[in-house]
Design a protein around this motif. Structure first.
Motif, PDB file in Angstrom:
ATOM      1  N   GLY A   1       0.433  -1.619   0.034  1.00 40.21           N
ATOM      2  CA  GLY A   1       0.254   0.036  -0.517  1.00 40.21           C
ATOM      3  C   GLY A   1       0.740   0.863   0.368  1.00 40.21           C
ATOM      4  N   ARG A   2       1.432   1.519   0.412  1.00 37.18           N
ATOM      5  CA  ARG A   2       2.806   2.727   0.641  1.00 37.18           C
ATOM      6  C   ARG A   2       3.590   2.589  -0.630  1.00 37.18           C
ATOM      7  NH1 ARG A   2       2.927   0.498   5.861  1.00 37.18           N
ATOM      8  NH2 ARG A   2       5.958  -0.944   5.079  1.00 37.18           N
ATOM      9  N   PHE A   3       3.973   1.433  -1.247  1.00 30.51           N
ATOM     10  CA  PHE A   3       4.687   1.776  -2.051  1.00 30.51           C
ATOM     11  C   PHE A   3       3.925   2.050  -3.362  1.00 30.51           C
ATOM     12  CE2 PHE A   3       6.245  -0.643  -6.037  1.00 30.51           C
ATOM     13  CZ  PHE A   3       7.349  -0.049  -5.986  1.00 30.51           C
ATOM     14  N   LEU A   4       2.776   1.294  -3.533  1.00 29.56           N
ATOM     15  CA  LEU A   4       1.477   1.800  -4.650  1.00 29.56           C
ATOM     16  C   LEU A   4       1.313   2.746  -3.885  1.00 29.56           C
ATOM     17  CD1 LEU A   4       0.222  -1.927  -5.355  1.00 29.56           C
ATOM     18  CD2 LEU A   4       1.989  -0.505  -6.752  1.00 29.56           C
ATOM     19  N   GLY A   5       1.126   3.200  -2.685  1.00 29.54           N
ATOM     20  CA  GLY A   5      -0.195   4.668  -2.477  1.00 29.54           C
ATOM     21  C   GLY A   5      -1.615   4.402  -2.980  1.00 29.54           C
ATOM     22  N   VAL A   6      -1.509   2.878  -2.254  1.00 27.95           N
ATOM     23  CA  VAL A   6      -3.284   2.275  -2.569  1.00 27.95           C
ATOM     24  C   VAL A   6      -2.910   2.768  -1.039  1.00 27.95           C
ATOM     25  CG1 VAL A   6      -4.724   1.101  -3.239  1.00 27.95           C
ATOM     26  CG2 VAL A   6      -2.811   1.999  -5.096  1.00 27.95           C
TER      27      VAL A   6
ATOM     28  N   GLU B   1      -5.711   7.649  -5.329  1.00 26.48           N
ATOM     29  CA  GLU B   1      -4.223   9.125  -6.288  1.00 26.48           C
ATOM     30  C   GLU B   1      -2.879   7.876  -5.486  1.00 26.48           C
ATOM     31  OE1 GLU B   1      -5.075  12.490  -3.609  1.00 26.48           O
ATOM     32  OE2 GLU B   1      -6.781  12.641  -4.290  1.00 26.48           O
ATOM     33  N   PRO B   2      -2.685   7.124  -6.483  1.00 25.76           N
ATOM     34  CA  PRO B   2      -1.522   6.304  -6.120  1.00 25.76           C
ATOM     35  C   PRO B   2      -0.063   7.173  -6.166  1.00 25.76           C
ATOM     36  CG  PRO B   2      -2.686   6.079  -8.748  1.00 25.76           C
ATOM     37  CD  PRO B   2      -3.090   7.038  -7.869  1.00 25.76           C
ATOM     38  N   ALA B   3       0.606   6.619  -5.995  1.00 26.35           N
ATOM     39  CA  ALA B   3       2.505   6.829  -6.278  1.00 26.35           C
ATOM     40  C   ALA B   3       2.595   6.945  -7.394  1.00 26.35           C
ATOM     41  CB  ALA B   3       3.263   5.834  -4.856  1.00 26.35           C
ATOM     42  N   THR B   4       4.054   7.013  -8.187  1.00 23.72           N
ATOM     43  CA  THR B   4       4.618   6.557  -8.993  1.00 23.72           C
ATOM     44  C   THR B   4       4.148   4.674  -9.334  1.00 23.72           C
ATOM     45  OG1 THR B   4       5.585   8.589  -8.918  1.00 23.72           O
ATOM     46  CG2 THR B   4       6.392   6.980 -10.785  1.00 23.72           C
ATOM     47  N   ALA B   5       4.991   4.360  -8.683  1.00 23.96           N
ATOM     48  CA  ALA B   5       4.646   2.956  -8.529  1.00 23.96           C
ATOM     49  C   ALA B   5       3.603   2.351  -9.105  1.00 23.96           C
ATOM     50  CB  ALA B   5       5.127   2.505  -7.727  1.00 23.96           C
ATOM     51  N   GLY B   6       2.365   3.251  -8.528  1.00 21.56           N
ATOM     52  CA  GLY B   6       0.656   2.379  -8.578  1.00 21.56           C
ATOM     53  C   GLY B   6      -0.011   2.994  -9.845  1.00 21.56           C
ATOM     54  N   ALA B   7       0.462   4.758  -9.973  1.00 24.70           N
ATOM     55  CA  ALA B   7      -0.082   4.540 -11.676  1.00 24.70           C
ATOM     56  C   ALA B   7       0.626   4.159 -13.031  1.00 24.70           C
ATOM     57  CB  ALA B   7       0.782   6.708 -11.644  1.00 24.70           C
ATOM     58  N   VAL B   8       1.529   3.848 -12.535  1.00 21.35           N
ATOM     59  CA  VAL B   8       2.143   2.267 -13.823  1.00 21.35           C
ATOM     60  C   VAL B   8       1.902   1.474 -13.100  1.00 21.35           C
ATOM     61  CG1 VAL B   8       4.209   0.986 -14.515  1.00 21.35           C
ATOM     62  CG2 VAL B   8       4.202   3.750 -13.734  1.00 21.35           C
ATOM     63  N   TRP B   9       1.377   0.635 -12.104  1.00 22.14           N
ATOM     64  CA  TRP B   9       0.819  -0.927 -11.687  1.00 22.14           C
ATOM     65  C   TRP B   9      -0.793  -0.764 -12.256  1.00 22.14           C
ATOM     66  CZ3 TRP B   9       2.713  -5.338 -11.784  1.00 22.14           C
ATOM     67  CH2 TRP B   9       1.459  -6.801 -10.816  1.00 22.14           C
ATOM     68  N   VAL B  10      -1.319  -0.462 -11.495  1.00 21.65           N
ATOM     69  CA  VAL B  10      -3.076  -0.135 -11.870  1.00 21.65           C
ATOM     70  C   VAL B  10      -2.874  -0.140 -13.954  1.00 21.65           C
ATOM     71  CG1 VAL B  10      -4.564   0.514 -12.202  1.00 21.65           C
ATOM     72  CG2 VAL B  10      -2.562   1.119 -10.035  1.00 21.65           C
ATOM     73  N   PRO B  11      -2.962   0.076 -14.863  1.00 19.02           N
ATOM     74  CA  PRO B  11      -2.621   0.160 -15.699  1.00 19.02           C
ATOM     75  C   PRO B  11      -2.671  -0.747 -16.715  1.00 19.02           C
ATOM     76  CG  PRO B  11      -2.020   2.134 -16.023  1.00 19.02           C
ATOM     77  CD  PRO B  11      -1.875   1.586 -14.109  1.00 19.02           C
ATOM     78  N   PHE B  12      -0.932  -0.934 -15.927  1.00 19.75           N
ATOM     79  CA  PHE B  12      -0.343  -2.629 -15.947  1.00 19.75           C
ATOM     80  C   PHE B  12      -1.002  -3.450 -16.025  1.00 19.75           C
ATOM     81  CE2 PHE B  12       2.853  -5.903 -14.997  1.00 19.75           C
ATOM     82  CZ  PHE B  12       3.207  -6.388 -16.657  1.00 19.75           C
ATOM     83  N   GLN B  13      -1.622  -3.376 -14.838  1.00 19.22           N
ATOM     84  CA  GLN B  13      -2.621  -4.749 -14.842  1.00 19.22           C
ATOM     85  C   GLN B  13      -3.592  -5.029 -15.424  1.00 19.22           C
ATOM     86  OE1 GLN B  13      -5.664  -5.512 -12.252  1.00 19.22           O
ATOM     87  NE2 GLN B  13      -5.414  -3.143 -11.841  1.00 19.22           N
TER      88      GLN B  13
END
Length: 139
Positions: A47-52, A108-120
């Motif tokens: 959650g901290r890494f992804l900003g979720v 409002e994700p962190a950069t990693a989350g903003a990449v991970w969500v559309p990737f998945q």
């Protein structure tokens, strides 16, 4: 020329369609269950890494693990029922769409989350497309 090397591709027979359908369901099961277990077991750090929110990840993790196990049960069947496979395909497409809506509407994700969500989301939609193609070939 044999059926497996014909110009129509790797899904040239219904039997091959069923085989690949089961493989795509098994892939879906493994990835979904794995993600679900990771989300549930490490919801805080992820959650901290992804900003979720960690609570959201925990809930999604439990849901995904249960769903993934169900898809695995379906994949284990010699001839998975068409209706159940359609439910899986449609659930995957809904998940992909809702992931993107959530990204833009309320997360409002962190950069990693903003990449991970559309990737998945794209990955899940791709698996759904493979499952749909194999289901059509299996019939």
């Amino acid at each position: 020329m044999s059926a497996t090397t014909s110009s129509t591709g790797f899904l040239s027979t219904a039997a091959q369609g069923r085989l690949w359908l089961r493989r795509f369901l098994a892939l879906d099961s493994a990835v979904t269950t794995g993600n679900g277990l990771a989300y549930a077991a490490a919801s805080g750090p992820l959650g901290r890494f992804l900003g979720v929110d960690a609570g959201l990840l925990l809930g999604l993790g439990v849901l995904l693990a249960a769903y993934g196990i169900g898809v695995g049960v379906l994949a284990a069947r010699t001839s998975p029922p068409v209706f159940a496979v359609r439910v899986v395909i449609e659930a995957n497409l809904v998940w992909a769409a809702l992931s993107l809506v959530a990204l833009f509407a309320w997360l409002e994700p962190a950069t990693a989350g903003a990449v991970w969500v559309p990737f998945q989301a794209v990955t899940v939609a791709g698996v759904a497309a493979l499952q749909h193609t194999a289901l059509r070939a299996a019939r």
